[in-house]
Motif scaffolding. Structure first.
Motif, PDB file in Angstrom:
ATOM      1  N   PRO A 189      31.145  29.187  12.896  1.00 47.59           N
ATOM      2  CA  PRO A 189      30.742  30.230  13.860  1.00 47.59           C
ATOM      3  C   PRO A 189      29.490  29.871  14.657  1.00 47.59           C
ATOM      4  N   ASN A 190      28.724  28.885  14.202  1.00 44.56           N
ATOM      5  CA  ASN A 190      27.504  28.522  14.924  1.00 44.56           C
ATOM      6  C   ASN A 190      27.762  27.560  16.084  1.00 44.56           C
ATOM      7  N   GLN A 191      28.939  26.961  16.079  1.00 48.45           N
ATOM      8  CA  GLN A 191      29.258  25.994  17.133  1.00 48.45           C
ATOM      9  C   GLN A 191      29.497  26.716  18.459  1.00 48.45           C
ATOM     10  N   LYS A 192      28.970  26.110  19.543  1.00 51.02           N
ATOM     11  CA  LYS A 192      29.247  26.660  20.878  1.00 51.02           C
ATOM     12  C   LYS A 192      30.431  25.886  21.471  1.00 51.02           C
ATOM     13  N   PRO A 193      31.391  26.576  22.006  1.00 50.48           N
ATOM     14  CA  PRO A 193      32.526  25.845  22.573  1.00 50.48           C
ATOM     15  C   PRO A 193      32.125  25.121  23.861  1.00 50.48           C
ATOM     16  N   LEU A 194      32.803  23.996  24.160  1.00 50.82           N
ATOM     17  CA  LEU A 194      32.590  23.301  25.429  1.00 50.82           C
ATOM     18  C   LEU A 194      33.279  24.061  26.556  1.00 50.82           C
ATOM     19  N   ILE A 195      34.482  24.495  26.224  1.00 49.36           N
ATOM     20  CA  ILE A 195      35.261  25.227  27.231  1.00 49.36           C
ATOM     21  C   ILE A 195      35.564  26.600  26.672  1.00 49.36           C
ATOM     22  N   ARG A 196      35.427  27.574  27.546  1.00 49.49           N
ATOM     23  CA  ARG A 196      35.777  28.929  27.105  1.00 49.49           C
ATOM     24  C   ARG A 196      36.579  29.619  28.191  1.00 49.49           C
ATOM     25  N   PHE A 197      37.807  29.968  27.850  1.00 50.82           N
ATOM     26  CA  PHE A 197      38.624  30.817  28.726  1.00 50.82           C
ATOM     27  C   PHE A 197      38.403  32.258  28.272  1.00 50.82           C
ATOM     28  N   GLN A 198      37.966  33.110  29.187  1.00 53.29           N
ATOM     29  CA  GLN A 198      37.736  34.504  28.818  1.00 53.29           C
ATOM     30  C   GLN A 198      38.656  35.391  29.624  1.00 53.29           C
ATOM     31  N   ASN A 199      39.647  35.960  28.972  1.00 49.98           N
ATOM     32  CA  ASN A 199      40.586  36.898  29.599  1.00 49.98           C
ATOM     33  C   ASN A 199      41.063  36.386  30.953  1.00 49.98           C
ATOM     34  N   VAL A 200      41.526  35.152  30.953  1.00 54.63           N
ATOM     35  CA  VAL A 200      41.944  34.538  32.208  1.00 54.63           C
ATOM     36  C   VAL A 200      43.385  34.933  32.529  1.00 54.63           C
ATOM     37  N   THR A 201      43.563  35.401  33.767  1.00 55.00           N
ATOM     38  CA  THR A 201      44.908  35.704  34.262  1.00 55.00           C
ATOM     39  C   THR A 201      45.099  34.944  35.567  1.00 55.00           C
ATOM     40  N   LYS A 202      46.262  34.348  35.723  1.00 51.53           N
ATOM     41  CA  LYS A 202      46.565  33.661  36.970  1.00 51.53           C
ATOM     42  C   LYS A 202      47.949  34.101  37.428  1.00 51.53           C
ATOM     43  N   ARG A 203      47.990  34.617  38.657  1.00 51.82           N
ATOM     44  CA  ARG A 203      49.281  35.035  39.221  1.00 51.82           C
ATOM     45  C   ARG A 203      49.564  34.213  40.468  1.00 51.82           C
ATOM     46  N   PHE A 204      50.819  33.824  40.609  1.00 53.17           N
ATOM     47  CA  PHE A 204      51.292  33.239  41.880  1.00 53.17           C
ATOM     48  C   PHE A 204      52.250  34.259  42.471  1.00 53.17           C
ATOM     49  N   GLY A 205      51.791  35.046  43.423  1.00 48.63           N
ATOM     50  CA  GLY A 205      52.641  36.099  43.951  1.00 48.63           C
ATOM     51  C   GLY A 205      52.958  37.090  42.839  1.00 48.63           C
ATOM     52  N   ASP A 206      54.249  37.299  42.587  1.00 52.92           N
ATOM     53  CA  ASP A 206      54.652  38.247  41.548  1.00 52.92           C
ATOM     54  C   ASP A 206      54.653  37.598  40.175  1.00 52.92           C
ATOM     55  N   PHE A 207      54.610  36.283  40.178  1.00 53.80           N
ATOM     56  CA  PHE A 207      54.775  35.561  38.925  1.00 53.80           C
ATOM     57  C   PHE A 207      53.429  35.417  38.207  1.00 53.80           C
ATOM     58  N   THR A 208      53.426  35.824  36.932  1.00 56.16           N
ATOM     59  CA  THR A 208      52.208  35.683  36.150  1.00 56.16           C
ATOM     60  C   THR A 208      52.310  34.393  35.348  1.00 56.16           C
ATOM     61  N   ALA A 209      51.477  33.430  35.712  1.00 62.40           N
ATOM     62  CA  ALA A 209      51.542  32.133  35.039  1.00 62.40           C
ATOM     63  C   ALA A 209      50.704  32.157  33.769  1.00 62.40           C
ATOM     64  N   ILE A 210      49.549  32.822  33.836  1.00 58.50           N
ATOM     65  CA  ILE A 210      48.663  32.934  32.679  1.00 58.50           C
ATOM     66  C   ILE A 210      48.339  34.409  32.521  1.00 58.50           C
ATOM     67  N   ASP A 211      48.530  34.897  31.287  1.00 59.11           N
ATOM     68  CA  ASP A 211      48.462  36.341  31.079  1.00 59.11           C
ATOM     69  C   ASP A 211      47.304  36.676  30.135  1.00 59.11           C
ATOM     70  N   ASP A 212      46.163  37.056  30.683  1.00 57.42           N
ATOM     71  CA  ASP A 212      45.018  37.548  29.911  1.00 57.42           C
ATOM     72  C   ASP A 212      44.741  36.665  28.700  1.00 57.42           C
ATOM     73  N   LEU A 213      44.442  35.408  28.955  1.00 63.04           N
ATOM     74  CA  LEU A 213      44.356  34.427  27.891  1.00 63.04           C
ATOM     75  C   LEU A 213      42.897  34.091  27.592  1.00 63.04           C
ATOM     76  N   SER A 214      42.584  34.013  26.320  1.00 62.04           N
ATOM     77  CA  SER A 214      41.242  33.594  25.904  1.00 62.04           C
ATOM     78  C   SER A 214      41.381  32.424  24.941  1.00 62.04           C
ATOM     79  N   LEU A 215      40.496  31.438  25.091  1.00 62.75           N
ATOM     80  CA  LEU A 215      40.623  30.243  24.264  1.00 62.75           C
ATOM     81  C   LEU A 215      39.301  29.479  24.277  1.00 62.75           C
ATOM     82  N   ASP A 216      38.936  28.957  23.121  1.00 62.51           N
ATOM     83  CA  ASP A 216      37.746  28.114  23.036  1.00 62.51           C
ATOM     84  C   ASP A 216      38.167  26.693  22.671  1.00 62.51           C
TER      85      ASP A 216
END
Lengths: 388, 293, 361
Positions: free
Chosen positions: A25-52
């Protein structure tokens, strides 16, 4: 080839020095996705994604085509921006940073080598953009050539070298700037199987030597399992499971993951607790029941799936003594794969269960053949009970 | 046998369409003008034999071309006009080709059609219509006057500007098509790779897009430059009396002076000037073919 | 333009191979005949007439010298005719097939004999002068009431031309017209054949060159009629056509044609039969038809050029026969000069001089 410590991650018998920053728990992530959503028009490619993702990780994004893994990678490279949410690199929001200003490099699926430049100039390309002094630049390029064993091909153009060499040039070029993060988009997809396997180990070796964080996108589960410290299995823009390769394989969290990774028997039924972490699993169609261990709690009568790998199912002529779970069946089909054979055994209710056994003896001495009556058996911990 | 025929066909082609006309023109360029039909001597006759015929040929006409500065000035002026026109065709053609290559896939056939469409109309009519556009009472001046951009009509027709417009307009498709085909083949991930490695958009364009469309640029430039150099129709219709081009000089030698030998000498020199870019062009094409393999 | 003519004739040459005995092919200047005459010829003789046009002597000459043009009747101007006769391009007329020769006007025939001695190879079709077309209103506006409109000084005096440049001046793009005129202006022999005299025309032409809007041999008709230019040095019939067009348009433009007082070039367009004409009999029939007094008059009434047919005079309209711009009076006629063809060397000097005048190089 050095054995990497994290090949055995997550095993409780290993000392605490194991590489597992995600567990700390003390480690800091290099990359952090926080509630990332990506839509192309109507298409949701990434849906509220979080990841370290942590420093020095070899992280694999695995999933079928269209699952969003490439979009994730392109957002890291800066070619796409999230519709909403935040992406951090070393604690800094990188969404407004253009691709050429990010300490991130990418190795393209097509390699994207510049056809008008020599191998040497391809590798030097990124360094020149940083106006690196000539001496340092030369040293760095030579270093990269050596790392990827391309010294002899430095003066060749990309169309004058083989596919495997091109792949190494692409790797050298993307590593030359010593990025904090290297993205690899299906890096081995264009190679034939034998070369792919060799290259996988080479990639791991280089990752270890350079200490760079790698994020690899692949649809090849075997490749992900081989190279990665952790694997994220994705489907329809969501993360299904993020875990070490061993956990993904041995302890999938869903039928989807179990089915996606490797060969598996999936049985449908209901569970009833018989003791601590022990359950009776009753098949839905025939009513037969087996014993299964599970750390995940289930309520009595809950419908569930039992996922069990074929290699964990023993096949024998007689019912093995003391076996907790044993089922009688008839050999329906045999797939001979050289080192192993997979038996398709028909059990009660026309169900087929696959069992694998190592071919320790020559094929002519095989114990079973078509239509033989056989017994299948496994231990209670061999399978995983999964809820719907 | 089959192989022999395959090799023979292009050579026969070259012989019939290039070598034979060239020999005829070359032979006239070595003759002397005469008041006769056809208006030059010697005429070959079987009675006198080939040696008597050949002995009467000389290089006098080529020598003559050096005695008047008109000729080298006209060659130079043609070169200058052809180079300038090629430059402008590139300047206009490249962005068009670039836009076409970047356009959505479903638009491209239409855009391609629009580029080729002018070829469906006679070249002469298209050049004539520029007279209607550029003249002092033409559409361009009318629009500019109406819009209040100018007070008095611009004099464009019968100037070198009109010649440049005519040449660039006529040969623009020859510039666009090879560049488009080069850009179309360009893998978009190369640009992303360049940006990924630290290039700005503009740097990526100069370092990747331009070098990789180089063969298209070279092909396009030659396809514009070569016909522009010997151009006669456009300068004679759109150009003014100041427009000095070798095509026009050739016309005057042939029609006004009735000096077929000197006209032929002018043509032979023009061809020799063109041989250099044509050979370079050929080489470029060959190298490209090898790279594609 | 030359190109148009070239492409037209190319088509014709291609088809020339398939000539049949009952066709006659005529190659004449553009806008140079009443087309009703063509139908009349076919009706009278039963010979199919293929009529094609050109607009430059040079194009015609190149075809004649190359040979195999496929034409039966062509219409070169006098000096060009003379050179082509020496090159052997034409056949002698069979006068027994030309009973209408008696209609020809001896005054003109005497002058055309200069190019075609004895008129052995050709008959005169039309003749005219090269002179000055003016937009009366504009020229007076620029140069005042006493503008020298009937003098070569109007176009060769830089002082006048500098002022006229503001309203536009066109010159014929024809050195064989402009150089004799320039020589005449400075009192030299317009028909000079020596380099030295010819080169005296250069300073005259170079002096006014900056003020010439355009050198062109046909655009001035419209330009004059529209009022785009105020002066043109051109052919009589063309300027008279401009005059009529302006009058029809009723646009306030008044055009006049002036034969310069210093003298003007008198030119002749001659009909001749190429030596390799596919149908000489048909060609003779056409010449005889043209020499019919009424037919010739119809042509002149249509194109506003004088013809070499004396018998046609009684059928000419009053606005043709009565116009001294078309049929000059005796005094003026005496003042007209003719030129003869340049030999190859002099021709080169003339062309070179002209290139210099036009392009400054």
């Amino acid at each position: 080839m050095t054995l990497r410590p994290f090949l055995q991650q997550g095993r409780p018998d290993l000392p605490a020095t194991v590489f597992a920053p995600w567990a700390d728990p003390n480690q800091k992530p290099l990359i952090r996705f926080q509630n990332v959503t990506k839509r192309f028009g109507d298409f949701t490619a990434i849906d509220d994604l979080s990841l370290d993702i942590y420093e020095r990780e070899f992280f694999a994004l695995l999933g079928p085509s269209g699952c969003g893994k490439t979009t994730m990678m392109r957002m890291l490279a800066g070619f796409e921006n999230p519709t909403s949410g935040r992406i951090e690199l070393a604690g800094q929001d990188i969404v407004p940073v253009p691709p050429n200003k990010r300490a991130v490099n990418m190795m393209f699926q097509s390699y994207a080598l510049f056809p008008h430049l020599t191998v040497w100039d391809n590798i030097a390309f990124g360094l020149r953009r940083d106006s690196m002094p000539k001496i340092d630049l030369q040293r760095r390029v030579e270093e990269m050539l050596k790392l990827t064993r391309l010294e002899k091909f430095a003066r060749r153009k990309p169309h004058q070298i083989s596919g495997g060499q091109r792949q190494r040039v692409a790797l050298a070029r993307s590593l030359a700037k010593a990025p904090k993060l290297l993205l690899l988009d299906e890096p081995l997809g264009a190679l034939d199987k034998k070369l792919r396997q060799d290259t996988q180990f080479e990639l791991m070796d280089i990752q270890e030597k350079t200490g760079t964080t790698f994020v690899i996108v692949t649809h090849d589960q075997e490749e992900a399992m081989t190279v990665a410290s952790r694997v994220a299995v994705m489907d329809e823009g969501r993360l299904i499971q993020v875990a070490t390769p061993a956990d993904i394989y041995e302890a999938p969290n869903s039928v989807y993951v179990a089915d996606f990774i490797g060969d598996v028997n999936i049985l449908e039924g209901t569970v009833r607790a018989t003791g601590p972490n022990r359950y009776h699993f009753t098949w839905a169609d025939t009513g037969e029941s087996v014993t299964a261990a599970s750390e995940r709690p289930f309520s009595d009568g809950q419908t569930a799936h039992l996922a069990i790998r074929p290699e964990k199912v023993q096949i024998s002529a007689e019912r093995p003594e003391g076996a907790e779970n044993a089922i009688k069946g008839k050999v329906h089909d045999i797939a001979y794969l050289g080192n192993i054979s997979t038996f398709h055994v028909r059990v009660a209710g026309e169900r087929i269960i696959k069992a694998q056994s190592a071919n320790t003896r020559r094929i002519t001495n095989r114990a079973f053949t078509w239509e033989d009556d056989v017994w299948l058996s496994w231990t209670p911990t061999a399978g995983v009970v999964l809820s719907d | 046998m089959r192989r022999a025929i395959l090799i023979l066909v292009p050579y026969l082609w070259l012989l019939a369409l290039f070598l034979v006309p060239f020999i005829i023109v070359g032979r006239i360029s070595l003759s002397d003008t005469a008041l006769a039909r056809p208006p030059y001597l010697p005429q070959f006759s079987w009675d006198e034999g080939i040696w008597a015929f050949l002995s009467q040929l000389d290089f006098e006409n080529f020598w003559f071309l050096t005695t008047d500065d008109l000729y080298w000035k006209a060659y130079l002026s043609s070169l200058q006009i052809a180079i300038t026109a090629t430059f402008f065709a590139l300047l206009i053609g490249y962005p068009i080709a670039y836009g076409m290559a970047r356009a959505p896939e479903e638009w491209r056939p239409t855009l391609m059609m629009l580029v080729i469409l002018p070829f469906w109309t006679s070249f002469l009519i298209r050049v004539y219509s520029w007279i209607g556009i550029l003249s002092q009472e033409g559409y361009l001046n009318q629009i500019l006057l109406w819009a209040g951009i100018i007070d008095a009509p611009l004099i464009i027709l019968n100037t070198n500007t009109a010649v440049y417009i005519g040449i660039v307009y006529t040969y623009l498709p020859f510039m666009i098509l090879p560049i488009y085909s080069a850009l179309d083949r360009l893998d978009g991930s190369l640009i992303e790779a360049a940006e990924d490695l630290g290039c700005s958009r503009l740097q990526a364009f100069w370092l990747i897009t331009v070098p990789l469309s180089k063969n298209g640029i070279i092909a396009g430039c030659f396809l514009v430059f070569i016909p522009a150099l010997g151009e006669f129709v456009i300068p004679s219709l759109l150009g003014g009396s100041e427009t000095l081009m070798i095509g026009k000089i050739l016309w005057e030698e042939f029609f006004n002076n009735r000096d077929w030998p000197v006209a032929s000498a002018v043509a032979v020199v023009l061809l020799l000037i063109l041989v250099v870019p044509i050979v370079l062009f050929q080489r470029n094409q060959q190298r490209q073919a090898e790279e594609d393999r | 333009m030359n190109i148009k003519t070239l492409s037209m004739t190319a088509v014709l040459t291609l088809t020339a191979a398939a000539v049949s005995a009952n066709e006659v092919r005529v190659y004449n200047w553009s806008d140079y005949i009443d087309e009703e005459l063509l139908a009349k010829f076919e009706a009278e003789t039963g010979i199919k007439l293929i009529y094609d046009v050109f607009d430059s002597n040079e194009v015609l000459e190149t075809k004649m010298l190359a040979g195999g043009s496929g034409y039966d009747v062509v219409v070169p101007s006098g000096t060009f005719l003379q050179r082509q006769i020496s090159a052997g391009a034409f056949q002698k007329l069979d006068k027994s097939q030309l009973p209408n020769l008696e209609n020809m006007w001896d005054v003109v025939a005497a002058r055309t004999a200069q190019y075609d001695p004895g008129n052995e190879y050709s008959i005169n079709y039309m003749w005219g002068t090269t002179g000055i077309g003016v937009n009366v209103g504009k020229v007076k506006e620029v140069l005042g009431e006493d503008a020298p409109m009937n003098s070569l000084a109007l176009i060769f005096d830089p002082a006048n031309m500098e002022k006229l440049a503001s309203c536009g001046v066109h010159f014929l793009d024809a050195p064989t017209e402009l150089i004799p005129a320039a020589l005449k202006y400075i009192g030299e022999n317009p028909d000079a054949q020596d380099d030295e005299t010819i080169s005296k025309a250069e300073p005259v032409l170079m002096g006014v060159r900056p003020f010439v809007t355009k050198f062109h041999s046909s655009e001035y008709i419209n330009a004059l009629a529209n009022g785009d230019i105020c002066v043109a040095f051109g052919w009589s019939g063309d300027i008279l056509q401009a005059r009529d067009r302006a009058a029809e348009a009723d646009n306030g433009v008044e055009i006049e044609y002036h034969i310069p007082a210093e003298g003007a070039l008198m030119w002749f367009d001659q009909m001749a039969i190429p030596v390799d004409a596919p149908n000489p009999a048909g060609a003779h029939a056409f010449l005889n038809f043209i020499m019919d007094a009424q037919n010739m008059a119809a042509a002149s009434n249509y194109v506003y050029y004088a013809n070499g047919n004396g018998a046609s005079k009684e059928f000419l309209n009053e606005d043709v026969i009565g116009d001294t711009a078309i049929y000059p009076d005796e005094g003026t006629l005496q003042n007209l000069y003719t030129t003869s063809p340049y030999d190859a060397g002099v021709q080169r000097v003339v062309t070179r001089l002209w290139t210099k005048v036009k392009s400054g190089t």
